[in-house]
Design a protein around this motif. Sequence first.
Motif: not given
Length: 448
Positions: A24-40
């Motif tokens: 739920g955090h990852f998808i909007p972060a990607k939509l707004f072109k925000t870099k996600v360094e880790k998904f754990y």
Amino acid sequence: MEILIKASQFILSLSLLIVLHELGHFIPAKLFKTKVEKFYLFFDYKFSLFKKKIGETVYGIGWIPLGGYVKIAGMIDESMDTEQMKEEPKPWEFRSKPAWQRLIIMLGGVFVNFVLGILIYICLMWAYGERFLPNDNVKDGVWVQDQLAVDLGLETGDKILTIDGEKIRMFRELPISFINGNEYTIERNGEVITKKIPTDFISKLVDRGKEAGSFLYPRFPFAISAVSKDSPNVNSGLQKKDIITAVNDTPIKYYDEAEQKLALFKNQNVTLTVNRNDEVLKIPATITNEGKLGVVFGTLGSKDLEKLGYYQLAEKSYTLRQAIPAGTKKAWNTLTNYVKQIKKIINPSTGAYKGLGGFISIGSIFPSEWSAESFWNITAFLSIMLGFMNLLPIPALDGGHVMFTLWEMITGKKPSDKFLEYAQVVGFVLLLTLLLFANGNDIFRLFK
């Protein structure tokens, strides 16, 4: 084996909820072109059980099963990556995004939890429907045989009408309604009476332990589960599943009535009228000097009780269209009940804080045998609970980030990175303290 089955369900449910929450955090972060360094999934202090980098994101599984996280570049989070915050903001970092985008990213996990809970309840309504004992059908009132019910002010035969002014639909909802409530209304001998729920009721409920079972039951017929070997009636002809319906031709309907009647014939012989597989029998019996028969009382299943005419159960199936509002309403009721319990916990006078539990308590609510219906019911509850807890305005939780972002949007003043770092530390300490207290309660109860 029982512990393994419970633990497996707990880990499966927890893993599912964590992955979807972080998604739920990852998808909007990607939509707004925000870099996600880790998904754990779980935490990876010092090392990981598994990790693999795909694109700019490292996906992995940690070894500490206390939750999970997504590490978003340029965000003060549980990673406490202060070195990154000393550099100039980059366009792809969280801190460089407009406040409304940051708000959506932070609310994404909570949104997924609530939606997931609603969807699961909708699917459960559609797949299984509902089968329950309506409180209105308990026409002869409740059976009071527990000191906790006595302390509430209840007597056998009381018909519970409302709790905090709300009519109770299902009999099984009564215990949780008493836990969350402040006053209740009963009908006793034709008179309507309103009583207060004692402030220390929850404290007493916690102290008695789970092994004590429920404190409230409908009235049951006197069904025999077994005849004791040392009973004077071991050779009387009484058998397992016999239902006693009269003593010396005086009709009795419930066990509590039989108990009172038998006490009048201590050390005497009586004639019992027994229902055995729809056949009526007369059996001579001897009453002990304690006023007992020397048999083991047994409860009947819901179908048997319905067949004998004691209680009429309600059964309702739902089409998908009907399941949508029904499942949504159940999710809302789950949330409101949980909020009421939180209010009780933060009020020291109720003693509800003693019932606060950690991973052992959560794991123990799963059944010892696999049941898809039970598993998804519990998962839906945990999803809504997780959503609400994350929405609390505590630094280190999603709600803390939301609170600071809303402050920025309202005042136009963004909190400094240093302030957010300190707030994150304070929030983490608060959460760690709560975690230790809750799991400490679990350990204390185990030893107790």
